[in-house]
Write a protein that holds these residues in place. Sequence first.
Motif, short mmCIF file in Angstrom:
data_model
loop_
_atom_site.label_atom_id
_atom_site.label_comp_id
_atom_site.label_asym_id
_atom_site.label_seq_id
_atom_site.Cartn_x
_atom_site.Cartn_y
_atom_site.Cartn_z
N SER B 73 11.53 -4.40 -6.34
CA SER B 73 10.42 -5.00 -7.09
C SER B 73 10.37 -6.49 -6.87
O SER B 73 9.32 -7.10 -7.01
CB SER B 73 10.59 -4.74 -8.58
N ILE B 74 11.50 -7.10 -6.57
CA ILE B 74 11.53 -8.54 -6.36
C ILE B 74 11.15 -8.87 -4.93
O ILE B 74 10.64 -9.94 -4.63
CB ILE B 74 12.94 -9.09 -6.63
N LYS B 77 7.94 -10.44 -3.75
CA LYS B 77 7.56 -11.82 -3.99
C LYS B 77 7.80 -12.73 -2.80
O LYS B 77 7.43 -13.89 -2.84
CB LYS B 77 8.33 -12.35 -5.19
N ALA B 164 -0.13 -1.73 -10.51
CA ALA B 164 -0.11 -3.19 -10.37
C ALA B 164 -1.01 -3.58 -9.22
O ALA B 164 -1.20 -2.79 -8.29
CB ALA B 164 1.31 -3.68 -10.11
N ARG B 165 -1.53 -4.79 -9.25
CA ARG B 165 -2.47 -5.20 -8.23
C ARG B 165 -1.87 -6.05 -7.14
O ARG B 165 -2.37 -6.06 -6.03
CB ARG B 165 -3.62 -5.99 -8.87
N LEU B 167 1.95 -7.23 -6.96
CA LEU B 167 3.37 -7.07 -6.69
C LEU B 167 3.75 -5.69 -7.19
O LEU B 167 3.77 -5.44 -8.39
CB LEU B 167 4.17 -8.14 -7.41
N TYR B 168 4.01 -4.77 -6.26
CA TYR B 168 3.90 -3.36 -6.61
C TYR B 168 5.18 -2.68 -7.04
O TYR B 168 5.16 -1.95 -8.01
CB TYR B 168 3.33 -2.59 -5.42
N GLY B 169 6.25 -2.86 -6.29
CA GLY B 169 7.42 -2.05 -6.64
C GLY B 169 7.20 -0.60 -6.28
O GLY B 169 7.66 0.29 -6.98
N ARG C 50 -2.50 4.53 -14.63
CA ARG C 50 -1.13 4.07 -14.45
C ARG C 50 -1.00 2.58 -14.67
O ARG C 50 0.00 1.99 -14.29
CB ARG C 50 -0.67 4.38 -13.03
N PHE C 51 -1.97 1.98 -15.28
CA PHE C 51 -2.00 0.53 -15.40
C PHE C 51 -0.76 0.02 -16.10
O PHE C 51 -0.36 0.51 -17.15
CB PHE C 51 -3.24 0.12 -16.20
N ARG C 52 -0.11 -0.98 -15.52
CA ARG C 52 1.11 -1.51 -16.11
C ARG C 52 0.78 -2.69 -16.99
O ARG C 52 0.67 -3.80 -16.50
CB ARG C 52 2.05 -1.99 -15.02
N PRO C 79 15.35 -6.60 -13.84
CA PRO C 79 15.76 -7.62 -12.88
C PRO C 79 15.81 -9.04 -13.46
O PRO C 79 16.77 -9.74 -13.23
CB PRO C 79 14.72 -7.51 -11.76
N GLU C 107 8.49 -9.13 -15.62
CA GLU C 107 7.80 -8.98 -14.34
C GLU C 107 6.86 -7.82 -14.31
O GLU C 107 6.17 -7.65 -13.31
CB GLU C 107 8.82 -8.74 -13.23
N PHE C 108 6.85 -6.99 -15.33
CA PHE C 108 5.98 -5.81 -15.37
C PHE C 108 6.24 -4.90 -14.19
O PHE C 108 5.32 -4.38 -13.57
CB PHE C 108 4.50 -6.22 -15.41
N CYS C 109 7.53 -4.69 -13.87
CA CYS C 109 7.88 -3.87 -12.72
C CYS C 109 8.04 -2.41 -13.07
O CYS C 109 8.19 -1.58 -12.19
CB CYS C 109 9.18 -4.36 -12.08
N LEU C 111 10.52 -0.78 -14.29
CA LEU C 111 11.83 -0.17 -14.08
C LEU C 111 12.45 0.28 -15.41
O LEU C 111 13.13 1.30 -15.48
CB LEU C 111 12.77 -1.15 -13.37
#
Lengths: 322, 386, 189
Positions: B73-74, B77, B164-165, B167-169, C50-52, C79, C107-109, C111
């Motif tokens: 996920s990082i 960036k 996400a738009r 930064l996806y992961g 699926r919007f985060r 993270p 970060e809205f990842c 996880l």
Amino acid sequence: MLSAIYFFVVGFIVLNAIIGMVTYVTLLERKFAARMQSRIGPYRVGPHGLLQPIADALKLMMKEDVVPRTADRAVYNLAPIVFLLPCMLIFATLPFAPGLGVADLNIGILFFLAVSAMEIVGLFMGGWGSNNKYALLSVMRAVNQIISYDLPFVFVALVPVLLTGSLKLSDIAAAQPDLLHWFIFYPVLGQLAFLAYIVTTLAAENRVPFDILEAESELIAGFRVEYSGMKFALIQLGEYAHVIGTSFLGALLFLGAWGGPGPAWLGPLWFLLKAMFVFLLVTWIRWSFVRIRVDQILAISWKLLLPFSLLLLMATAVVVAW
Amino acid sequence: MDLESRKVLEMGYGGAERLTMNMGPQHPSSHGVFRAILTLEGETVVAVDAVIGYLHRCHEKLGESLTYTQYPSIASKTDYVAAMTSELAYVRAAEIIGKIDVPKRAQYLRVVAAELQRIASHCLWLGTWCLDMGGALGGGATVFLYCIREREDVLDLFEALTGARLLYGLHQVGGVRYDIPSEWAKKCRATMDKIDGRISEFEEMLESNAFFLARTVGIGVASRELAQEVGISGPLLRGSGVNYDIRRAEPYSSYEDFDFKVPVEDAGDCFARYRVRMVEFRESIKIVRQALDGLPAGPISSRPGVKSVGQVRIPKGEAYARVEGARGEVGCYLIADGSAKPYRMKWRGASFSNLALLPHIIPGHKVADVVAIMGSVDPVFGEVDR
Amino acid sequence: MARALGQSFWRDLGDLLGAVRRAMGVTLLNFIRKPVTVHYPEEKRVYPDRFRGLLALTYDKETGEENCIGCRLCEYICPPQVIKVEMLKAEKRNFAKTFTLELYACEFCELCVQVCPTDAIIMMKSFDLATSDRRELLLDKDRLHTIGLQFDPSWATGNGLRDMQTPPKAAPAEHAKADAPAKTEGKAE
């Protein structure tokens, strides 16, 4: 004495009308450009953004006036005024209706062209006085450009003069009484002259694709980079006033000034609409093209436009003499 | 830059006074934070000193302190404009060391993601390049807004896929995290058709435009030898006549299953690089359509879903994985030591190596060309500074 | 057209006129098209399933108890380490005594959502939490529960995501193409 008061009052009205129009022309341009870019322009301030120019003006008035410490103070402070004056002065010679104008000089168009070229002095003062390399670079280019394009500008503006036979602006407008006689519809010469007029207008006013003066992405804001607050507002005012002035001149020279259906007192309204048409045409071009480099701009001017406008003028002279 | 190498790059004009101008980190067209100290003689650039490092965020150290489940996920960036390819480089490196198989469906999904990302990244490139050349108040802004409008459609697709738009992961070691929802393939095909049409509009607006051609043809010529010597990659290399695309040279993630053309142009100037990227647009659309047509059923990951932070352990080993990002070769070099975190991670940023071209091709041009050349090199400073 | 401008008069003229016509034609076409602006906040864009968005804690649907058991898995996987949890032990199950989430650094990842064993922490389909004071974005447990009740939840939950990713045990040859007898969610269309 009475005539002096008359001229003062008319001049005052015209000046205020110009300033009002300048602010709203910025809104018109922004909304027009926005529509071409699939978006809506200013929308929130006032209904559909109608109060946006007022908000902008208020904001600029309230901003802090930052003067760089190493700037040449006298030159820096005087530059916006020296830039603004010629841009306002050109409206003195424009007749808005038969008999209605500040000063309908016998050499009207000569005065217009000469004074509008004087804004270079203000530009250069601004660039030099800012003591900033970006500003200096941009005005060097701009002086080059404006000088190169003033010649074709004059030649092209002289085509309607030749067709009319007089330098007086109201005579030129009177020589286009109805639609068929507009100089833009004059076979071949009229259209070519109008085309060249649009191009030289773009260049003389530093509009894209000839806007190396501002060149926002290379030189930030060109010579305006060190100005803020009310001085910046004066520079913007002068720039847009010049644009509108040349739009009015274009409407007068080619589109028959105040001619149009309806009673005679609608004349100024038609004049305004035609000037806005020329302005929107210039804006449409502005928002469609990328800018070109300064040496290419000069190449277009000296190698393309100058011969073209000279040939056009000579052709017009030949046609008129026959 | 030391004095000796500076002399090599300065051209010998005699007599005229030189002006040192700073196209500083705060500049509308430095594509991020980039400082170029230009030495000018009149309007001609004589030397370029590049200063980078304004966006350094210690990615490589972060890679040592975050585990294999946390870092993808990082990884987005680094090259935040083309995030999918950055994540792909990292997870591929981990998979190579750990000899982890990736299911076919996950490979195809990765291809779809990477190619859509290439389209979005090139949209942004075209928009910002024209913005630099045409001015924020002018035709450049028009092309910019059109390109962003198209990019928004692609980002909507990604949003429906991952949530996400930017930064996806999406990637994880062993596969991908999200499968395509229902109706997504239909929407994707519709978007591809629409973008295909819009690209023709851009080409019409720009390519026959004498102004645009005057700004780009013959500017910033990088010869084939120079391109190979300096070590650039991606569209810059292909625009200088070298036919090298990692998707063809070392196919990864099932790229050998797809039929696409690799565009190569010989001229080496800005216009050639523009043509390469415009053709890449259409080839990416082709690849996406083929991938969606041939998407196999199956799992999307060969490892169970991540339940704890130290779940993925990669045995000792090292590998360098490279992918063809939108800007060039994005590479990730991992040294794994058997635990849940890498021992060392190094990013090879595509833009970092591409920037090495600038001091060779800029001198001799005017100031206005500097922005045109920088735009065609298309740096993203997340990759440069990491 | 590798030609500089200003070299040949008639060709330049023709090129410039052609360029003008085409570029201005594209601009005119876009003038006529409808603008793509969405008038936020009066109109809202349709957010996908699926919007985060914002993070929230949930209650159990049947019993109304908090779902969170204070296991701290989300704290370990985050993270940027924005989650801090303290566990409270009780007889039948554990709870979270305190649960803070620093939304300004998140970060809205997703996880944390992925690892949660009880689907306690989820993301919402909204991001409307703008404030003028950053301290209001340091969400504590009550605030997180309130957010969970206030907005629409998005699709992803811990078990849902893990089920989507886990390969079925019945298909060892998972690299085979479409004829493999694998049964999973999300078929090709």
